[in-house]
Design a protein around this motif. Structure first.
Motif, short mmCIF file in Angstrom:
data_model
loop_
_atom_site.label_atom_id
_atom_site.label_comp_id
_atom_site.label_asym_id
_atom_site.label_seq_id
_atom_site.Cartn_x
_atom_site.Cartn_y
_atom_site.Cartn_z
N ASN A 51 0.80 -1.23 0.00
CA ASN A 51 0.00 0.00 0.00
C ASN A 51 0.84 1.27 0.00
OD1 ASN A 51 -2.94 -0.29 0.07
ND2 ASN A 51 -2.48 -1.73 1.71
N ILE A 53 2.50 2.43 2.31
CA ILE A 53 2.50 3.13 3.61
C ILE A 53 3.89 3.02 4.21
CG2 ILE A 53 1.61 3.01 5.96
CD1 ILE A 53 -1.02 1.97 4.78
N ILE A 73 -2.22 4.07 -5.96
CA ILE A 73 -3.13 4.15 -4.81
C ILE A 73 -4.57 3.90 -5.23
CG2 ILE A 73 -4.17 5.88 -3.30
CD1 ILE A 73 -1.32 6.88 -2.77
N TYR A 78 -7.98 -1.05 0.34
CA TYR A 78 -7.37 -1.69 1.51
C TYR A 78 -8.28 -1.57 2.71
CZ TYR A 78 -3.94 -2.24 5.34
OH TYR A 78 -3.28 -2.62 6.47
N PRO A 80 -7.88 -2.31 6.39
CA PRO A 80 -6.90 -2.73 7.40
C PRO A 80 -7.56 -3.44 8.57
CG PRO A 80 -7.09 -0.33 7.34
CD PRO A 80 -8.11 -0.87 6.41
N TYR A 97 -15.91 11.56 1.28
CA TYR A 97 -14.56 12.10 1.53
C TYR A 97 -13.51 11.04 1.23
CZ TYR A 97 -10.58 13.62 4.43
OH TYR A 97 -9.34 13.96 4.90
N LEU A 101 -10.62 10.93 -1.69
CA LEU A 101 -9.19 10.76 -1.42
C LEU A 101 -8.60 9.68 -2.31
CD1 LEU A 101 -8.66 10.98 2.44
CD2 LEU A 101 -8.21 12.70 0.71
N LYS A 102 -9.44 8.73 -2.74
CA LYS A 102 -8.96 7.69 -3.65
C LYS A 102 -9.02 8.18 -5.10
CE LYS A 102 -7.88 3.93 -1.31
NZ LYS A 102 -6.51 3.39 -1.36
N HIS B 3 -5.57 16.13 -2.98
CA HIS B 3 -5.75 15.61 -1.63
C HIS B 3 -5.65 16.67 -0.56
CE1 HIS B 3 -4.63 11.33 -3.10
NE2 HIS B 3 -5.86 11.68 -3.38
N ILE B 7 -8.34 17.54 2.35
CA ILE B 7 -8.09 17.35 3.79
C ILE B 7 -8.33 18.66 4.53
CG2 ILE B 7 -6.34 16.78 5.51
CD1 ILE B 7 -5.05 15.03 3.29
N VAL B 216 -6.58 3.73 7.09
CA VAL B 216 -7.40 3.87 5.89
C VAL B 216 -7.00 5.14 5.14
CG1 VAL B 216 -9.75 4.17 5.04
CG2 VAL B 216 -9.31 2.67 6.97
N ILE B 217 -6.80 6.21 5.90
CA ILE B 217 -6.47 7.49 5.28
C ILE B 217 -5.10 7.44 4.61
CG2 ILE B 217 -6.08 9.94 5.69
CD1 ILE B 217 -8.83 9.52 6.27
N ILE B 218 -4.09 6.91 5.34
CA ILE B 218 -2.76 6.99 4.75
C ILE B 218 -2.51 5.91 3.72
CG2 ILE B 218 -1.64 8.25 6.63
CD1 ILE B 218 -0.39 5.55 7.38
N SER B 219 -3.50 5.04 3.47
CA SER B 219 -3.36 4.21 2.28
C SER B 219 -3.78 5.01 1.05
CB SER B 219 -4.17 2.92 2.40
OG SER B 219 -5.55 3.19 2.40
N SER B 220 -4.35 6.20 1.28
CA SER B 220 -4.74 7.06 0.16
C SER B 220 -3.87 8.30 0.02
CB SER B 220 -6.18 7.54 0.32
OG SER B 220 -7.05 6.48 0.55
N VAL B 221 -3.39 8.84 1.14
CA VAL B 221 -2.58 10.07 1.06
C VAL B 221 -1.28 9.89 1.83
CG1 VAL B 221 -4.61 11.52 0.90
CG2 VAL B 221 -3.61 11.11 3.11
N LYS B 222 -0.32 10.74 1.49
CA LYS B 222 0.96 10.71 2.20
C LYS B 222 0.77 11.32 3.58
CE LYS B 222 4.21 9.79 -1.16
NZ LYS B 222 3.42 8.57 -1.41
#
Lengths: 307, 437
Positions: A51, A53, A73, A78, A80, A97, A101-102, B3, B7, B216-222
């Motif tokens: 992912n 991360i 991405i 995902y 988790p 939202y 973001l995706k 993004h 945010i 969940v969020i940081i699988s989409s954004v840095k």
């Protein structure tokens, strides 16, 4: 490209602790891939590497034959294991939202969300806050959010935890349907019966190393012990001793209609099932003859213990 | 939409819609104004209280000095002994009794004046009595020694030093007061802003961790994007709140002072005392005029630009640290040990600003602290109204921005690792290790 995802020789250290040691896996397109391993084996780290991360120290990951980049991405959904939602935000707003973001357009996301909410019969939750929902209800929202952008690769970490059997079944059916529609699924769980039920391929990670992988049936073939489970009504009472002297025999447990002799018989490499069967036909009435296939559970326990 | 702006938008909207935020926004100015009103009202009531002071003047020199006013009535006693006088005063419930002994010789008056009262008297009452007696006795002493008071009064000379720097810019004492007010307000504003909204950022990071949405969020954004988005979104909400506070506070203050007739300018604080002293000479119209001149004498363009730059960089510097703390811990009670190193330089900056800059804006201490990145935003903002060379401002700002980039990098590292860590409260040693991951 028959493989959607290829992980090549990935290593990751956190200080002195090695979380992943030279791990490689290949996930065939359109499969459901079980990522197994005991707690703390490194599964979550591997998933986080996929992912983006966590960045690996060594090795690389190819998605669709391409090294992982920022835009991938969008191709991954995902769910988790440590999951949650903003408690004070409304369901619909929050889902929108996360979809945006995706990289989804707002209008498109809204359309698909309505469709999903209808399918899972949760349409009237749109304006509720997450804190008003039960855990299972929130899990459903999370599932929808994970799959909403129709990613090529879906990663589920313990997707069924928190669900009652009915909803777990519902989610399982949705996962299968998504697979049939072309998605590839990586599935991490400790529940071996769902591995048995869903997975085509598995990989087992233990103490940061990959110790086993492949097609589930191939793996089972690899782990089979040439053991057969028999039920027989013997012609004479000395059969059990006779069998014990010829083969390696252990008592077996299963249901029969009569009070048959129930045994597990392990054959050596040069003996075949047919030899056993033809021998047994002369000894009594056979009611049961099955090859013992190792369960995912057996394989898991055996592999982890041996390493 | 990218993004970061998503945010920021979410952070802003959640903050602004939050009930406690709304209540705070409306209620804070109300409570503030109510408090000020009560304090001013009470102190005015205190000042307006009628006092009766009995005077037993056995010397006969100073009786004439005590003329009753609106607030104070002087009750001159004659023909009684001190003991009797005390009883009378106590029975009447007077504020106190002033007793002056017989004075034979003006050189030996010290110790011949006493004040008797039930409770210890207020400082202002005593000093006003002292003034009166001193003046009266001085005059009489002079007369006795054959000195003409008229001549002395006529020969008094008053000096108001006019100030001018080498490039010809004129200033006066009132200028300094205005500068002080501006610098102090700017520095203090930044201090408050950092504390209030830094904490808010920290809490919002912790919330993301405890609700477990973070992965969940940081699988989409840095993570860096998420951190910056949080800081900017919360700051915008903060600015909104501040603006509402100022407007609402201003309106309320006007309304309250109109309704209750309370003159807030009369509430005397030490600063206002300074202001009053500085403006003692000129008459009313001159006062306003000199205030305006002082205002225009300020390096306004410099002030505004420097304020924006130092405020933003200083605020970002600290808020990234707050975000990092939020990421490192699981709940708010664990933040204490990490808060101290943040608050120390901040409080130090305010103290340096309040004591050193007022004393000598260009002294060594103020200058040094206006370069150290963690104190420079506050101290420099306080110094700038007094005229700081541009090169100093630029060097200080560059140092600040450099440090700010460093802390953001550092905070982002901690943030990245910290948001995925649960359970254990990390030590400083572990934080350092995280940076290397």
């Amino acid at each position: 490209m028959s493989n959607l995802l290829e992980v090549h020789n990935v290593s990751k250290k956190f200080g002195d602790f090695t979380a992943l040691n030279n791990v490689s896996i290949t996930v065939p397109r359109g499969s459901i891939f079980g990522l197994l391993g005991p707690n703390g084996a490194g599964k979550t780290t591997l998933i986080r590497v996929i992912n983006q991360i966590t960045m690996p120290d060594h090795g690389h990951v190819l998605l669709d034959g391409e090294a992982l980049k920022n835009h991938h991405i969008r191709d991954i959904g995902y769910l988790p294991e440590e999951r949650g939602l903003y408690k004070s935000m409304k369901v619909g707003e929050q889902a929108l939202y996360l979809a945006q973001l995706k990289g989804m357009q707002k209008s498109e996301a809204k359309k698909r969300l309505k469709m999903w909410f209808e399918r899972l019969e949760i349409g009237d939750w749109w304006n509720k806050k997450i804190q008003e929902l039960s855990k299972g209800m929130a899990q459903k929202i999370q599932f929808v959010v994970t799959v909403l952008h129709e990613p090529k690769l879906l990663i589920f970490d313990e997707p069924f935890s928190g669900f009652d059997p009915i909803n777990a079944n519902l989610i399982k059916d949705e996962i299968l349907r998504l697979r049939d529609e072309g998605a590839t699924v990586i599935f991490s769980t400790h529940r071996m019966e769902s591995v048995e039920e869903l997975c085509d391929h598995i990989a087992l990670i233990h103490k940061s190393n990959k110790v086993l992988d492949g097609n589930l049936m191939d793996v089972k073939r690899q782990y089979k012990t040439n053991t057969f489970q028999i039920g027989i009504k013997p012609n004479n009472s000395t059969l059990e001793q006779e069998l014990a002297s010829k083969f390696s025999v252990t008592p077996a447990e299963f249901k029969t209609l009569g009070d048959d002799l129930k045994l597990n018989i392990k054959l050596s490499q040069d003996e075949s099932a047919n030899d056993l069967l033809s021998y047994l036909t002369n000894q009594g009435q056979i009611s049961h003859f099955v090859e013992v296939i190792p369960s995912a559970n057996d394989i898991f326990i055996q592999t982890v213990k041996n390493n | 939409m990218n993004h970061l702006s998503l945010i920021i938008q979410r952070e802003y909207l959640t903050k602004v819609r939050n009930k406690s935020f709304l209540i705070m926004t409306i209620l804070s100015p109300l409570i503030m104004i109510a408090l000020i009103t009560v304090v001013v009202y009470l102190s005015q009531m205190n000042n307006n209280k009628q006092r009766t002071i009995s005077v037993l003047d056995e010397s006969g020199f100073v009786t004439n000095a005590f003329k009753s006013t609106e607030k104070t009535t002087y009750n001159i006693l004659t023909g009684v002994t001190l003991e009797n006088a005390k009883t009378i005063v106590e029975e009447q419930g007077d504020y106190g009794l002033l007793h002056i002994n017989k004075i034979e010789n003006f050189d030996l008056v010290d110790g011949s004046v006493q004040f008797y009262s039930e409770d210890s008297p207020s400082l202002s009452v005593i000093s006003s009595l002292e003034n009166k007696i001193e003046k009266e006795l001085t005059n009489q002493n002079m007369a006795q020694k054959g000195i003409d008071i008229e001549t002395i009064n006529a020969s008094k000379i008053k000096i108001d030093i006019s100030q001018e720097n080498f490039s010809g810019v004129k200033s006066s004492k009132i200028d300094s007061v205005v500068k002080l007010a501006f610098g102090g307000a700017a520095g203090y504003l930044l201090f408050m802003f950092i504390i209030i909204y830094g904490n808010m950022i920290m809490r919002s990071v912790i919330e993301e961790k405890t609700s477990r949405i973070i992965e969940v969020i940081i699988s989409s954004v840095k993570p860096v994007q998420l951190m910056l988005g949080k800081i900017i979104g919360t700051s915008l909400a903060g600015i909104t709140q501040f603006v509402i506070w100022i407007i609402l506070g201003g309106v309320l203050l006007t309304v309250v002072s109109a309704i209750f007739g309370i003159d807030f300018a009369q509430a005397q604080t030490p600063q206002q005392e300074l202001m009053r002293q500085a403006m003692e000479n000129p008459d009313a119209s001159m006062k306003v005029q000199s205030l305006f001149t002082a205002f225009y004498n300020l390096p306004l363009a410099n002030l505004v630009i420097a304020f924006l730059l130092f405020f933003i960089s200083g605020y970002l510097l600290y808020s990234s640290l707050y975000a990092a703390i939020g990421a490192a811990v699981d709940n708010e009670t664990d933040t204490q040990q990490f808060m101290l190193p943040i608050l120390m330089p901040l409080i130090l900056a305010v103290y340096v600003g309040m004591f050193t800059v007022i004393e000598d804006p260009h002294g060594t201490v103020s200058t040094i602290f206006s370069f150290i990145p963690f104190t420079s935003p506050v101290v420099m903002l306080m110094r700038i109204p007094f005229g700081v060379p541009i090169w100093q401002q630029i060097v200080s700002l560059l140092l600040l921005i450099g440090t700010f980039l460093l802390t953001v990098w550092f905070a982002a590292k901690i943030y990245r690792v910290g948001i995925l860590m649960y359970g254990k409260k990390p030590t400083y040693k572990e934080l350092i290790k995280w940076i290397k991951y």
